[in-house]
Write a protein that holds these residues in place. Structure first.
Motif, PDB file in Angstrom:
ATOM      1  N   UNK A  12       3.206   6.971   3.667  1.00 23.03           N
ATOM      2  CA  UNK A  12       4.390   6.600   3.360  1.00 23.03           C
ATOM      3  C   UNK A  12       4.811   5.072   3.679  1.00 23.03           C
ATOM      4  N   UNK A  13       5.860   4.736   3.281  1.00 18.00           N
ATOM      5  CA  UNK A  13       6.473   3.272   3.569  1.00 18.00           C
ATOM      6  C   UNK A  13       5.598   2.227   3.337  1.00 18.00           C
ATOM      7  N   UNK A  14       5.150   2.270   2.163  1.00 12.33           N
ATOM      8  CA  UNK A  14       4.135   1.018   1.878  1.00 12.33           C
ATOM      9  C   UNK A  14       4.620   0.755   0.244  1.00 12.33           C
ATOM     10  N   UNK A  15       3.732  -0.083  -0.475  1.00  8.76           N
ATOM     11  CA  UNK A  15       4.154  -0.596  -1.665  1.00  8.76           C
ATOM     12  C   UNK A  15       3.132  -0.130  -2.608  1.00  8.76           C
ATOM     13  N   UNK A  16       2.395   1.302  -2.413  1.00 10.49           N
ATOM     14  CA  UNK A  16       1.528   1.697  -3.391  1.00 10.49           C
ATOM     15  C   UNK A  16       2.298   1.899  -4.628  1.00 10.49           C
ATOM     16  N   UNK A  17       1.428   2.161  -5.787  1.00 14.19           N
ATOM     17  CA  UNK A  17       1.776   2.183  -7.122  1.00 14.19           C
ATOM     18  C   UNK A  17       0.878   3.171  -7.843  1.00 14.19           C
ATOM     19  N   UNK A  40      -0.715  -2.225  -1.048  1.00 13.32           N
ATOM     20  CA  UNK A  40      -0.345  -2.316  -2.400  1.00 13.32           C
ATOM     21  C   UNK A  40      -1.260  -1.670  -3.154  1.00 13.32           C
ATOM     22  N   UNK A  41      -1.259  -1.431  -4.729  1.00 11.99           N
ATOM     23  CA  UNK A  41      -2.536  -0.990  -5.264  1.00 11.99           C
ATOM     24  C   UNK A  41      -2.199   0.497  -5.335  1.00 11.99           C
ATOM     25  N   UNK A  42      -3.449   0.926  -5.836  1.00 11.36           N
ATOM     26  CA  UNK A  42      -3.442   2.458  -6.286  1.00 11.36           C
ATOM     27  C   UNK A  42      -4.017   3.263  -5.165  1.00 11.36           C
ATOM     28  N   UNK A  43      -3.884   4.501  -4.766  1.00 11.14           N
ATOM     29  CA  UNK A  43      -4.549   5.368  -3.934  1.00 11.14           C
ATOM     30  C   UNK A  43      -5.760   5.475  -4.429  1.00 11.14           C
ATOM     31  N   UNK A  44      -7.037   5.265  -3.606  1.00 10.64           N
ATOM     32  CA  UNK A  44      -8.379   5.362  -3.880  1.00 10.64           C
ATOM     33  C   UNK A  44      -8.664   7.165  -4.145  1.00 10.64           C
ATOM     34  N   UNK A  45      -8.869   7.370  -5.385  1.00 11.33           N
ATOM     35  CA  UNK A  45      -9.308   8.761  -5.694  1.00 11.33           C
ATOM     36  C   UNK A  45     -10.425   9.276  -4.706  1.00 11.33           C
TER      37      UNK A  45
END
Length: 217
Positions: free
Chosen positions: A170-175, A151-156
């Motif tokens: 892919x296939x996660x619950x990232x936002x 989950x959470x944001x993708x770290x820049x």
């Protein structure tokens, strides 16, 4: 000035002690992982902590200096958690734990593995956010975290991984959004598909990704 036999003996002894100390610390780290997982097929049966070093254990590969460089445990039906001690395997190049039933977070200590070339944690049940410390993996070429419950944001900071060739989140619950610059500029939307809460690529120059409204945890 020639070295005496006594001096050479002491040098050899010191080198041996250092190698054994390194091997023992790596063995301790791997055994901590063994204690944290369930192993229904007993594939970790050879992981005996009383041995001098872990280089004789199955699924562990070492270099000529008896330093652990690979851990290959894909399709092993392991369940349980990753442990922070894995971050002390400083010479590790391949950490392959894909297609198991691992749960819990990815330890931030994995970012200590500066020699890591491939991190394969896909097809597990890992949760929580992607640790920003993974941006320290300067030699990483293959980063596969797909098919988990992250989950959470993708770290820049991950966009700074210049050697990255394959990325699959892919296939996660990232936002939030996903970046399209730095090393991420070479990856298509396929790397981020099937994250229902991802709203698309980050629009550079308009709004900071972390300023976008809405809950993203």
């Amino acid at each position: 000035m020639e070295s005496s036999p006594t001096t050479l003996f002491h040098l050899v002894t010191i080198c041996t002690i250092l190698l054994l100390a390194n091997a023992n610390s790596e063995g301790d780290a791997l055994y901590a992982f063994r204690r944290a997982v369930k192993d229904p097929n007993n594939i970790l049966q050879s992981w005996d902590p009383t041995l001098v070093d872990p280089c004789t254990w199955f699924h562990v590969t070492c270099d000529s200096h008896n330093r652990v460089t690979r851990l290959d445990l894909g399709h092993a039906k392991l369940s349980g958690r990753l442990v922070p001690e894995l971050g002390s395997l400083h010479h590790l190049q391949f950490l392959e734990l894909y297609r198991n039933e691992l749960v819990g977070p990815i330890p931030k200590e994995i970012g200590n593995l500066k020699n890591l070339v491939s991190l394969g944690l896909y097809h597990n049940n890992l949760t929580d956010s992607i640790p920003p410390t993974l941006s320290n993996l300067s030699n990483i070429k293959f980063l596969r975290l797909n098919n988990n419950k992250l989950t959470g944001r993708i770290p820049r900071k991950l966009t700074k991984l210049k050697n990255l060739k394959i990325l699959d989140l892919s296939n996660n619950d990232l936002c939030g959004t996903f970046p399209t610059y730095g090393s991420f500029s070479k990856f298509s939307q396929q790397s981020f598909k099937d994250n229902p809460r991802l709203t698309g690529p980050e629009l550079m120059g308009f709004v900071r990704y972390d300023d976008i409204g809405g809950s993203c945890k």
